[in-house]
Design a protein around this motif. Structure first.
Motif, mmCIF file in Angstrom:
data_model
loop_
_atom_site.group_PDB
_atom_site.id
_atom_site.type_symbol
_atom_site.label_atom_id
_atom_site.label_comp_id
_atom_site.label_asym_id
_atom_site.label_seq_id
_atom_site.Cartn_x
_atom_site.Cartn_y
_atom_site.Cartn_z
ATOM 1 N N UNK A 16 0.499 -3.931 -12.503
ATOM 2 C CA UNK A 16 1.764 -3.536 -13.114
ATOM 3 C C UNK A 16 2.581 -2.583 -12.258
ATOM 4 N N UNK A 17 1.905 -1.753 -11.444
ATOM 5 C CA UNK A 17 2.637 -0.790 -10.623
ATOM 6 C C UNK A 17 2.922 -1.364 -9.234
ATOM 7 N N UNK A 18 1.873 -1.785 -8.529
ATOM 8 C CA UNK A 18 2.038 -2.255 -7.153
ATOM 9 C C UNK A 18 2.417 -3.733 -7.074
ATOM 10 N N UNK A 19 2.318 -4.434 -8.213
ATOM 11 C CA UNK A 19 2.718 -5.848 -8.296
ATOM 12 C C UNK A 19 1.986 -6.722 -7.271
ATOM 13 N N UNK A 20 0.689 -6.492 -7.170
ATOM 14 C CA UNK A 20 -0.150 -7.261 -6.249
ATOM 15 C C UNK A 20 -0.299 -8.684 -6.766
ATOM 16 N N UNK A 85 -0.168 -5.836 3.193
ATOM 17 C CA UNK A 85 0.950 -6.018 2.262
ATOM 18 C C UNK A 85 1.115 -4.823 1.337
ATOM 19 N N UNK A 86 -0.015 -4.254 0.928
ATOM 20 C CA UNK A 86 -0.019 -3.128 -0.013
ATOM 21 C C UNK A 86 -0.965 -2.063 0.526
ATOM 22 N N UNK A 87 -0.518 -0.803 0.451
ATOM 23 C CA UNK A 87 -1.360 0.321 0.882
ATOM 24 C C UNK A 87 -1.403 1.339 -0.253
ATOM 25 N N UNK A 108 8.165 -2.042 8.114
ATOM 26 C CA UNK A 108 8.990 -2.453 6.973
ATOM 27 C C UNK A 108 8.380 -3.543 6.122
ATOM 28 N N UNK A 109 7.057 -3.648 6.127
ATOM 29 C CA UNK A 109 6.387 -4.714 5.384
ATOM 30 C C UNK A 109 5.633 -4.201 4.162
ATOM 31 N N UNK A 110 5.020 -3.037 4.278
ATOM 32 C CA UNK A 110 4.041 -2.579 3.296
ATOM 33 C C UNK A 110 4.683 -1.922 2.073
ATOM 34 N N UNK A 181 9.679 -4.016 -3.792
ATOM 35 C CA UNK A 181 9.725 -4.386 -2.392
ATOM 36 C C UNK A 181 9.081 -3.356 -1.493
ATOM 37 N N UNK A 182 9.078 -3.597 -0.179
ATOM 38 C CA UNK A 182 8.444 -2.686 0.776
ATOM 39 C C UNK A 182 9.061 -1.293 0.723
ATOM 40 N N UNK A 183 8.232 -0.301 1.021
ATOM 41 C CA UNK A 183 8.720 1.068 1.045
ATOM 42 C C UNK A 183 7.666 2.052 0.608
ATOM 43 N N UNK A 184 8.059 3.305 0.566
ATOM 44 C CA UNK A 184 7.174 4.410 0.202
ATOM 45 C C UNK A 184 7.418 4.811 -1.248
ATOM 46 N N UNK A 185 6.336 4.943 -2.009
ATOM 47 C CA UNK A 185 6.453 5.288 -3.423
ATOM 48 C C UNK A 185 5.482 6.413 -3.775
ATOM 49 N N UNK A 186 5.925 7.259 -4.692
ATOM 50 C CA UNK A 186 5.067 8.281 -5.274
ATOM 51 C C UNK A 186 4.751 7.891 -6.720
#
Length: 223
Positions: A16-20, A85-87, A108-110, A181-186
């Motif tokens: 639900x959060x990272x949409x893996x 793809x996800x970190x 610009x991918x993760x 989409x890709x980017x940095x999230x808290x």
């Protein structure tokens, strides 16, 4: 805390959060100061979604960010994080602003989320038991109010916070944790913006708790 709640929170995080989605590669970084059981649970949840998780364990460093570079396997870690793809970062000595972080973000991918120091109690309380969509809506409303032409703001709480400042309508207002989409999230539950620094004239800020570092409550008198 039983493993049912831990797995439910982990599954909620990846789905639900990272949409893996199926076949995506998910890197979960952790260090020896972190709760490895949380990392394994997130990996299991990613596997249940058909994704391909990789758990990376390293030594906890005595510092963080760029200053931590000399303690890191720079080339290996950079290669992993730049190609996933996800970190999901659980590292107690957090990697944000380190060289591997900068290289990964420059690609610009993760889709990257910083959950530094998360233990079982934290992921269950702050993700597993939260109505995430309701939190997102609250954040959006607060962001609209903040960026909607309100020039001067005053924040007052029952605990004693009383602070006034002016806003610059040209500065961005950021809603955290809503992955798109890709980017940095808290972690969600935060709305970020910067008022005009010189307009803050005195006031009191009371913090009734922190996610990380776990320093508890504090009061700060501004002058």
């Amino acid at each position: 805390m039983d493993n049912f709640e831990l797995f439910t929170a982990s599954y909620k995080l990846v789905k639900d959060v990272m949409k893996v989605s199926s076949n995506e590669e998910v890197a979960i970084t952790t260090d020896t100061g972190s709760d490895f059981q949380v990392a394994l649970s997130i990996a299991q949840a990613a596997t249940a979604l058909g994704a391909k998780p990789l758990v990376v364990l390293r030594n906890e460093a005595p510092t963080v960010g760029k200053a931590m570079d000399k303690y890191l396997p720079i080339n290996t870690l950079s290669a992993v994080l730049s190609n996933t793809d996800v970190w999901i970062s659980l590292d107690k000595s957090y990697l944000i602003y380190s060289t591997p972080y900068e290289k990964a973000m420059s690609v610009g991918k993760v889709r990257y989320i910083e959950l530094s120091g998360f233990n079982i109690d934290m992921i269950v309380r702050l993700i597993g038991r939260i109505n995430i969509q309701l939190i997102y809506e609250l954040q959006r409303r607060l962001a609209r109010i903040t960026s909607g032409g309100v020039r001067r703001m005053r924040i007052v709480t029952e605990l004693g916070t009383d602070i006034e400042f002016e806003n610059d309508p040209n500065r961005p207002v950021l809603v955290e944790g809503e992955v798109n989409g890709p980017g940095e999230y808290m972690l969600f539950g935060q709305v970020d913006w910067a008022p005009i620094e010189e307009s803050i004239n005195g006031g009191v800020i009371v913090v009734d708790g922190t996610v990380w570092p776990p320093i508890g409550s504090c009061t700060r008198q501004l002058s």
